[in-house]
Design an enzyme around this catalytic site. Structure first.
Site, mmCIF file in Angstrom:
data_model
loop_
_atom_site.group_PDB
_atom_site.id
_atom_site.type_symbol
_atom_site.label_atom_id
_atom_site.label_comp_id
_atom_site.label_asym_id
_atom_site.label_seq_id
_atom_site.Cartn_x
_atom_site.Cartn_y
_atom_site.Cartn_z
ATOM 1 N N ASP A 67 3.437 48.621 46.949
ATOM 2 C CA ASP A 67 2.844 47.531 46.713
ATOM 3 C C ASP A 67 1.322 46.998 45.337
ATOM 4 O O ASP A 67 0.780 48.775 45.684
ATOM 5 C CB ASP A 67 2.721 46.248 47.509
ATOM 6 C CG ASP A 67 2.151 47.078 48.338
ATOM 7 O OD1 ASP A 67 1.280 47.936 48.433
ATOM 8 O OD2 ASP A 67 1.964 46.654 50.270
ATOM 9 N N ASN A 134 1.356 39.804 60.766
ATOM 10 C CA ASN A 134 2.034 38.567 61.193
ATOM 11 C C ASN A 134 3.522 39.967 61.256
ATOM 12 O O ASN A 134 4.457 38.729 60.870
ATOM 13 C CB ASN A 134 1.742 37.435 60.033
ATOM 14 C CG ASN A 134 1.183 38.291 58.495
ATOM 15 O OD1 ASN A 134 1.830 39.588 57.957
ATOM 16 N ND2 ASN A 134 1.797 37.258 57.254
ATOM 17 N N HIS A 136 4.211 41.665 58.195
ATOM 18 C CA HIS A 136 4.518 41.944 56.951
ATOM 19 C C HIS A 136 4.769 43.232 56.593
ATOM 20 O O HIS A 136 4.223 44.233 57.018
ATOM 21 C CB HIS A 136 3.494 41.153 55.346
ATOM 22 C CG HIS A 136 2.211 41.686 55.332
ATOM 23 N ND1 HIS A 136 1.169 40.832 55.799
ATOM 24 C CD2 HIS A 136 1.997 43.199 55.321
ATOM 25 C CE1 HIS A 136 0.758 41.853 55.147
ATOM 26 N NE2 HIS A 136 0.431 42.813 55.261
ATOM 27 N N GLU A 141 6.357 39.023 53.442
ATOM 28 C CA GLU A 141 5.223 37.856 53.964
ATOM 29 C C GLU A 141 6.724 37.302 54.931
ATOM 30 O O GLU A 141 7.808 37.434 54.383
ATOM 31 C CB GLU A 141 4.648 36.705 53.510
ATOM 32 C CG GLU A 141 3.485 37.647 52.914
ATOM 33 C CD GLU A 141 2.099 37.554 53.648
ATOM 34 O OE1 GLU A 141 2.594 37.890 54.865
ATOM 35 O OE2 GLU A 141 0.944 37.458 53.307
HETATM 36 C C1 GLP Z 1 -1.350 45.492 53.521
HETATM 37 C C2 GLP Z 1 -0.135 45.458 52.503
HETATM 38 C C3 GLP Z 1 0.287 46.395 53.513
HETATM 39 C C4 GLP Z 1 -0.448 47.277 54.910
HETATM 40 C C5 GLP Z 1 -1.039 46.208 55.519
HETATM 41 C C6 GLP Z 1 -1.891 46.688 57.166
HETATM 42 O O1 GLP Z 1 -1.223 44.299 53.617
HETATM 43 N N1 GLP Z 1 -0.041 46.050 51.612
HETATM 44 O O2 GLP Z 1 1.297 47.673 52.823
HETATM 45 O O3 GLP Z 1 0.727 47.985 55.609
HETATM 46 O O4 GLP Z 1 -1.950 45.482 54.535
HETATM 47 O O5 GLP Z 1 -2.977 46.788 56.329
HETATM 48 P P1 GLP Z 1 -3.965 48.249 57.843
HETATM 49 O O6 GLP Z 1 -2.423 49.298 57.513
HETATM 50 O O7 GLP Z 1 -5.233 47.933 56.837
HETATM 51 O O8 GLP Z 1 -3.418 47.410 58.828
#
Ligand code: GLP
Length: 243
Positions: A67, A134, A136, A141
Site C-alpha cells: 500500500d 482493528n 485491517h 479496513e
Molecule cells: C498500517 C499499514 C499496515 C500495517 C498496520 C500495522 O496501517 N498499512 O500494512 O500492518 O499499519 O502497523 P504496525 O505494524 O506499525 O502496528
C-alpha cells in the site's frame, strides 16, 4: 494456518527471516510482497544483516508493496516508498528498479492502473503482512464488503490515529491510501503475518474464533492454504492462545 509462538521479538524476527531466506535461496528471482509499519522492522534488520554478513543475495529479487498513502510523494519522509528505502532497500543489494511501491502523488486513477498492472504481471511468492488494531490488512479496513483488487481506501479515524505517531500533527496524516485488495493478498503463494504488541483483539479473532468476517479482514487468512502467523509468547498468553 501454521502458528509460530516465539519466545521474544528476536526469535520472531529470526523465524520470519528464515522463511524469507528459504524462498530467496530457492528462487533467486522471486517476487516478495512487502509491508510497512513497525511489525516488519525487526525482520528487515535481520534480512539486511543476512545480506551483509551471510551473502543472502537480493540482486535478482523483485518486490511489490502492499500500500501507499494518497497525497504523499515518494520523497516524503513518511511515504511508504521512503520507509522501504530507509528500512530495507538501502541495506540490501536489491536493484531498486525491481521494487514497486504504488505512487501516492499525482493522478490516483493512473497510479491505481499502474498498481493493478504490476500486480497482474508479478505473482507474489510470499506476501508479508502486519495487522491493524482493528484487523485491517494493508489498508483494507473492516467493512460490510471488502474490495478484491487494488483500490483507493478511505482510512478509518482509528487507523489515522494509530499512524499519527509518524506525523507532526493529526492534520498531516493522510485520509486515503492505495492498497492491494483482499484477492491480491490471498493470491500470494504464501502469507506471513507478523502480529505485534497491541493487536490482541485482532489476534483473538484470528486465533481463537473460527469465523471469517469482513468485519475483521485478518480472519481471511484462514482461507489461504499456506499462511504462517508469527506472534510472541507474551501476546499468546495475554489472549489465552494455547496452540
Ligand atoms: C498500517 C499499514 C499496515 C500495517 C498496520 C500495522 O496501517 N498499512 O500494512 O500492518 O499499519 O502497523 P504496525 O505494524 O506499525 O502496528
Amino acid at each position: 494456518m501454521h502458528v509460530i509462538v516465539a519466545e521474544d521479538s528476536a526469535e520472531q524476527c529470526r523465524a520470519a527471516a528464515d522463511i524469507f531466506e528459504r524462498i530467496i535461496r530457492e528462487k533467486p528471482d522471486c517476487t516478495l510482497g512487502l509491508a510497512t509499519g513497525s511489525s516488519p522492522l525487526g525482520l528487515y534488520r535481520e534480512l539486511a544483516r543476512r545480506c551483509t554478513e551471510e551473502g543472502l543475495d537480493f540482486s535478482r529479487v523483485h518486490s511489490v508493496n502492499l500500500d501507499e498513502y494518497v497525497g504523499l510523494a515518494p520523497t516524503h519522509p513518511q511515504s511508504y516508498r521512503s520507509f522501504m528505502d530507509a528500512n530495507l532497500f538501502d541495506h540490501v543489494n536489491i536493484d531498486k528498479a525491481n521494487t514497486f511501491v504504488a505512487r501516492g502523488d499525482g493522478d490516483a486513477a493512473e497510479s491505481l492502473a499502474e498498481f493493478r498492472a504490476v500486480l497482474a504481471q508479478r505473482a507474489r511468492d510470499v506476501q508479508l503482512l502486519g495487522v491493524g488494531r482493528n484487523g485491517h490488512l494493508g489498508f483494507n479496513e473492516p467493512a460490510e464488503q471488502l474490495a478484491a483488487f487494488a483500490h483507493e481506501e478511505v482510512l478509518k479515524e482509528s487507523t489515522r490515529s494509530a499512524n499519527a505517531r509518524f506525523f507532526e500533527s493529526m492534520d498531516e496524516v493522510p485520509r486515503r491510501a492505495l492498497t492491494m485488495g483482499m484477492a491480491d493478498i490471498l493470491q500470494a503463494k504464501k502469507l506471513v503475518l507478523i502480529i505485534s504488541e497491541g493487536k490482541e483483539d485482532a489476534a483473538r479473532r484470528l486465533l481463537l474464533e473460527e469465523t471469517v468476517t469482513t468485519a475483521c479482514p485478518v480472519t481471511m487468512l484462514r482461507l489461504h492454504p499456506d499462511a504462517v502467523v508469527l506472534l510472541q509468547k507474551k501476546l499468546a498468553d495475554a489472549i489465552g492462545y494455547r496452540g
